[in-house]
Design a protein around this motif. Structure first.
Motif, short mmCIF file in Angstrom:
data_model
loop_
_atom_site.label_atom_id
_atom_site.label_comp_id
_atom_site.label_asym_id
_atom_site.label_seq_id
_atom_site.Cartn_x
_atom_site.Cartn_y
_atom_site.Cartn_z
N ALA A 168 34.28 54.81 40.48
CA ALA A 168 33.34 53.43 40.32
C ALA A 168 32.50 51.95 40.50
O ALA A 168 31.70 52.77 40.65
N PRO A 169 33.48 51.34 40.31
CA PRO A 169 32.45 50.27 39.95
C PRO A 169 31.19 50.12 41.27
O PRO A 169 31.36 49.91 42.04
N ALA A 170 30.55 48.70 40.45
CA ALA A 170 29.35 48.97 41.31
C ALA A 170 29.55 47.35 42.60
O ALA A 170 29.13 47.59 43.34
N THR A 171 30.91 46.16 41.53
CA THR A 171 30.85 45.35 42.53
C THR A 171 32.57 44.82 42.29
O THR A 171 32.91 45.60 40.98
N LEU A 172 32.78 44.02 43.17
CA LEU A 172 34.34 43.56 43.29
C LEU A 172 34.27 42.29 43.10
O LEU A 172 34.18 41.81 44.19
N ARG A 173 35.09 41.45 42.35
CA ARG A 173 34.95 39.93 42.23
C ARG A 173 35.80 39.81 42.47
O ARG A 173 37.05 40.11 41.64
N LEU A 174 36.29 38.99 43.36
CA LEU A 174 37.72 38.51 44.32
C LEU A 174 37.46 37.67 43.38
O LEU A 174 36.63 36.35 43.79
N THR A 175 39.07 36.83 42.63
CA THR A 175 39.33 34.99 42.38
C THR A 175 40.41 34.96 42.94
O THR A 175 41.15 35.48 42.67
N VAL A 176 40.63 33.84 43.47
CA VAL A 176 42.02 32.86 44.02
C VAL A 176 42.22 32.30 42.52
O VAL A 176 41.48 31.98 42.07
N GLU A 231 45.30 30.48 40.95
CA GLU A 231 47.51 30.18 41.43
C GLU A 231 48.08 30.52 40.31
O GLU A 231 49.24 30.55 40.57
N ASP A 232 47.48 30.85 38.65
CA ASP A 232 48.79 31.63 38.31
C ASP A 232 48.96 32.55 38.09
O ASP A 232 49.56 33.66 36.84
N VAL A 233 48.29 33.74 38.61
CA VAL A 233 48.69 34.91 39.04
C VAL A 233 49.91 35.14 39.05
O VAL A 233 49.86 34.69 41.18
N ALA A 234 50.49 36.25 39.93
CA ALA A 234 52.27 36.28 40.37
C ALA A 234 51.48 36.98 41.62
O ALA A 234 52.23 37.09 42.86
N PHE A 235 51.19 38.21 41.54
CA PHE A 235 50.93 38.69 42.69
C PHE A 235 48.91 39.60 42.19
O PHE A 235 48.41 37.76 42.96
N TRP A 236 48.50 39.96 41.40
CA TRP A 236 47.28 40.02 41.48
C TRP A 236 47.85 40.92 39.91
O TRP A 236 47.77 41.25 39.36
N GLN A 237 45.97 40.72 39.50
CA GLN A 237 45.65 41.37 38.13
C GLN A 237 44.11 41.92 38.51
O GLN A 237 43.16 41.20 38.41
N TRP A 238 43.94 43.06 38.21
CA TRP A 238 43.21 44.08 38.01
C TRP A 238 42.18 43.88 36.12
O TRP A 238 43.13 44.08 35.29
N ASP A 239 40.71 43.42 36.32
CA ASP A 239 40.43 43.88 34.93
C ASP A 239 39.44 44.55 35.54
O ASP A 239 38.51 44.50 36.49
N LEU A 261 38.94 41.26 40.60
CA LEU A 261 40.75 41.45 41.02
C LEU A 261 41.11 39.88 41.30
O LEU A 261 40.88 39.41 41.49
N GLN A 262 42.00 39.16 40.21
CA GLN A 262 41.97 38.01 40.78
C GLN A 262 43.61 38.17 41.84
O GLN A 262 44.45 38.86 40.96
N LEU A 263 43.79 36.97 42.20
CA LEU A 263 44.50 37.27 43.47
C LEU A 263 45.49 35.99 43.53
O LEU A 263 45.07 34.74 43.61
N GLY A 264 46.86 35.97 43.33
CA GLY A 264 47.82 34.87 43.24
C GLY A 264 47.94 34.84 45.25
O GLY A 264 47.27 35.76 45.99
N ASP A 265 48.54 34.03 45.44
CA ASP A 265 48.93 33.57 46.64
C ASP A 265 49.59 34.50 47.45
O ASP A 265 49.40 34.97 48.50
N ALA A 266 50.51 35.58 47.25
CA ALA A 266 51.33 36.18 47.49
C ALA A 266 50.35 37.27 48.00
O ALA A 266 50.50 38.04 48.90
N ALA A 267 49.25 38.08 46.75
CA ALA A 267 48.65 39.04 47.43
C ALA A 267 47.43 39.00 48.10
O ALA A 267 47.44 39.79 48.99
N MET A 268 46.97 37.31 48.48
CA MET A 268 45.93 37.52 49.60
C MET A 268 46.26 37.58 50.98
O MET A 268 45.32 38.66 51.43
N GLY A 269 48.00 38.24 51.33
CA GLY A 269 48.31 38.13 52.41
C GLY A 269 48.40 39.51 52.55
O GLY A 269 48.12 39.98 53.28
N SER A 270 48.70 39.80 51.44
CA SER A 270 49.01 41.64 51.34
C SER A 270 47.86 42.33 51.06
O SER A 270 47.50 43.21 52.19
N LEU A 271 46.95 41.99 51.16
CA LEU A 271 44.95 42.28 50.93
C LEU A 271 44.79 42.60 52.02
O LEU A 271 43.94 43.13 52.50
#
Length: 144
Positions: free
Chosen positions: A80-88, A90-98, A106-116
């Motif tokens: 379990a990580p200690a922090t989660l950075r959420l970043t909007v 627009e170049d990410v199709a859905f989301w990308q974890w690192d 978690l980089q969030l694309g437009d489509a992922a915002m509503g799903s999350l």
């Protein structure tokens, strides 16, 4: 001023991934208490309004025994990580974890915002046991 900058975290949010039984439980798993869900929803709404480039970091708690009992992955070890950075982003199709040590991003694309957002609504309502994304990019939603 960006709306996300005024946001303050409340409640408990947990994020973890299993080291074992990855065939049945790949990717990431998230759970939160009622205040944590409300806080995440407020953050997601603020990030969506701020748009591309908006970013904030959540402080995470390790998953509780009650949260771990919901997926019932027996005695599987987890990280379990200690922090989660959420970043909007627009170049990410859905989301990308690192993940870098104790920090998940978690980089969030437009489509992922509503799903999350819907996933967090479901956690708050006691629903879940589903994932979005595939393989290591999956995110499972759990109540508890």
């Amino acid at each position: 001023m960006k709306r996300s900058h005024a946001w303050q975290q409340h409640g408990t949010v947990s994020l973890w991934r299993y080291r074992e039984n990855l065939r049945n439980y790949p990717g990431w798993h998230i759970g939160a208490d009622a205040d944590g869900c409300a806080s995440m929803l407020a953050l997601l709404d603020a990030l969506a309004l701020d748009g591309p480039g908006a970013t904030r970091t959540l402080q995470l708690s390790p998953p509780s025994p009650a949260q771990l009992a919901v997926p019932n992955n027996r005695d599987a070890r987890w990280d379990a990580p200690a922090t989660l950075r959420l970043t909007v982003d627009e170049d990410v199709a859905f989301w990308q974890w690192d993940v870098d040590g104790a920090r998940a991003t978690l980089q969030l694309g437009d489509a992922a915002m509503g799903s999350l957002r819907q996933g967090v609504v479901d956690i708050a309502a006691g629903r879940g046991d589903y994932s979005l994304g595939q393989g290591t990019q999956a995110l499972w939603f759990w109540w508890g």
